[in-house]
Design a protein around this motif. Structure first.
Motif, PDB file in Angstrom:
ATOM      1  N   ASP A  79      -8.924  40.765  15.637  1.00  0.00           N
ATOM      2  CA  ASP A  79      -9.176  39.347  15.881  1.00  0.00           C
ATOM      3  C   ASP A  79     -10.619  38.994  15.543  1.00  0.00           C
ATOM      4  OD1 ASP A  79      -9.003  36.730  16.669  1.00  0.00           O
ATOM      5  OD2 ASP A  79      -8.695  37.132  18.799  1.00  0.00           O
ATOM      6  N   LEU A  80     -11.555  39.856  15.965  1.00  0.00           N
ATOM      7  CA  LEU A  80     -12.970  39.610  15.679  1.00  0.00           C
ATOM      8  C   LEU A  80     -13.232  39.633  14.175  1.00  0.00           C
ATOM      9  CD1 LEU A  80     -15.868  39.217  16.756  1.00  0.00           C
ATOM     10  CD2 LEU A  80     -16.102  41.706  16.732  1.00  0.00           C
ATOM     11  N   ASP A 102      -6.623  45.425  18.815  1.00  0.00           N
ATOM     12  CA  ASP A 102      -6.285  44.001  18.728  1.00  0.00           C
ATOM     13  C   ASP A 102      -7.529  43.130  18.760  1.00  0.00           C
ATOM     14  OD1 ASP A 102      -3.627  44.713  18.664  1.00  0.00           O
ATOM     15  OD2 ASP A 102      -3.276  44.342  20.793  1.00  0.00           O
ATOM     16  N   GLN A 103      -8.460  43.467  19.645  1.00  0.00           N
ATOM     17  CA  GLN A 103      -9.688  42.677  19.746  1.00  0.00           C
ATOM     18  C   GLN A 103     -10.511  42.791  18.465  1.00  0.00           C
ATOM     19  OE1 GLN A 103     -11.224  44.529  23.280  1.00  0.00           O
ATOM     20  NE2 GLN A 103     -10.491  42.904  24.623  1.00  0.00           N
ATOM     21  N   ARG A 126     -16.432  41.106  22.490  1.00  0.00           N
ATOM     22  CA  ARG A 126     -15.033  41.355  22.852  1.00  0.00           C
ATOM     23  C   ARG A 126     -14.812  40.916  24.306  1.00  0.00           C
ATOM     24  NH1 ARG A 126     -15.204  46.066  25.882  1.00  0.00           N
ATOM     25  NH2 ARG A 126     -16.958  47.446  25.418  1.00  0.00           N
ATOM     26  N   LYS A 176     -11.361  40.149  27.319  1.00  0.00           N
ATOM     27  CA  LYS A 176      -9.938  40.375  27.581  1.00  0.00           C
ATOM     28  C   LYS A 176      -9.068  39.244  27.027  1.00  0.00           C
ATOM     29  CE  LYS A 176     -10.567  43.213  31.712  1.00  0.00           C
ATOM     30  NZ  LYS A 176     -10.283  43.347  33.176  1.00  0.00           N
ATOM     31  N   LYS A 236     -10.284  36.456  24.901  1.00  0.00           N
ATOM     32  CA  LYS A 236     -10.603  35.939  23.573  1.00  0.00           C
ATOM     33  C   LYS A 236     -11.920  36.516  23.081  1.00  0.00           C
ATOM     34  CE  LYS A 236     -11.086  31.621  20.980  1.00  0.00           C
ATOM     35  NZ  LYS A 236     -11.123  30.148  21.068  1.00  0.00           N
ATOM     36  N   VAL A 237     -11.938  36.982  21.837  1.00  0.00           N
ATOM     37  CA  VAL A 237     -13.178  37.452  21.242  1.00  0.00           C
ATOM     38  C   VAL A 237     -13.892  36.263  20.618  1.00  0.00           C
ATOM     39  CG1 VAL A 237     -12.247  39.760  20.796  1.00  0.00           C
ATOM     40  CG2 VAL A 237     -12.092  37.983  19.030  1.00  0.00           C
ATOM     41  N   TRP A 283     -16.422  51.267  18.611  1.00  0.00           N
ATOM     42  CA  TRP A 283     -15.819  49.981  18.268  1.00  0.00           C
ATOM     43  C   TRP A 283     -16.836  49.129  17.495  1.00  0.00           C
ATOM     44  CZ3 TRP A 283     -16.458  44.738  19.615  1.00  0.00           C
ATOM     45  CH2 TRP A 283     -15.347  43.912  19.416  1.00  0.00           C
TER      46      TRP A 283
END
Length: 270
Positions: free
Chosen positions: A103-104, A99-100, A198, A200, A202-203, A44
């Motif tokens: 978003d990041l 998804d994380q 990362r 759960k 919010k990143v 990741w």
């Protein structure tokens, strides 16, 4: 056991970091050549690196930061490739990491990338270091790759990306040897970590900046010299000791725990 010349002629931040952490782990990786499948968390982070590298290369060519949707697509594509060789996902889930990561990538684009002026992306760091007067091992090369060299207020700054589940502190940034090594060639004094976390819910991404002095660079070079002498001695005697006191000496965090228990006995924490 003979000395592997490559292990004393070419040093790197990862080599020094692993040697400082655990000599047995270093032997399994660099002498025995044991390779473990990368973890989902590691891949990741690599996908985030790929995203940043691609975006900065585009900016070097066009002068513009790619749009937010494009940066998000870059991460999704990189993650799709990088996650392909993950075997042990643990408690992590691919869709959640997707998804994380997206978003990041968007946060990184809006908060950092658009403000950053890239000069070189993934420049190779290669510096020959002369042996000290009492060192009979000869000169050696420090080699590695910085993530980015950028320009800020008329000065060059070296940047390294970090992405994971843990927040870095100022103390973590000071302990890292990367700033000293990556600023050797150009003698820059400015270094920054761009750190994505990362979580759960919010990143987040933030920057830790620091200056690097000549004394710090010399100190790391001397640590490299000392590590080389220790590696040469251990290679001669075959004595690579595990570090049972290290916080990462556990079944969960060390990919070599089976070999280590078999070779050295004792109990590696579950």
């Amino acid at each position: 056991m003979r000395i592997h010349k490559a292990n004393i002629e070419r040093m790197s931040p990862s080599k020094l970091g692993m040697w400082s952490k655990c000599q047995a782990q270093w032997k399994y990786a660099y002498i025995d050549g044991i390779r473990r499948p990368p973890s989902a968390a590691m891949r990741w982070g690599t996908a985030f690196d790929d995203t940043a590298n691609s975006s900065y290369l585009d900016k070097l060519i066009s002068g513009e930061t790619p749009a937010s949707d494009i940066v998000a697509e870059l991460f999704a594509s990189a993650w799709g490739v990088r996650s392909g060789d993950v075997e042990d996902w643990g408690k992590l889930e691919k869709d959640a990491l997707t998804d994380q990561g997206v978003d990041l990538a968007r946060q990184w684009r809006e908060g950092i990338a658009i403000k950053t002026n890239p000069v070189q992306v993934q420049p190779e760091i290669s510096v020959q270091i002369n042996a000290s007067d009492h060192d009979d091992l000869g000169s050696f090369i420090i080699r590695g790759y910085a993530d980015l060299i950028a320009e800020e207020n008329g000065k060059r700054i070296v940047i390294d990306h970090k992405a994971g589940a843990r927040r870095w502190s100022e103390a973590d940034a000071i302990r890292s040897i990367q700033p000293a090594i990556y600023t050797i060639p150009g003698g820059e004094d400015n270094f920054a970590f761009h750190i994505g976390v990362r979580a759960k819910k919010k990143v987040s991404i933030y920057t830790i900046s620091r200056t690097v002095g000549q004394d710090e660079r010399l100190s790391v070079v001397n640590r490299m010299r000392k590590a080389r002498r220790q590696i040469a001695h251990a290679s001669t005697t075959g004595d690579f000791m595990p570090n049972r006191e290290h916080q990462l000496c556990s079944k969960r965090w060390c990919g070599f725990w089976k070999e280590c228990v078999a070779d050295h006995g004792g109990v590696v924490a579950d």
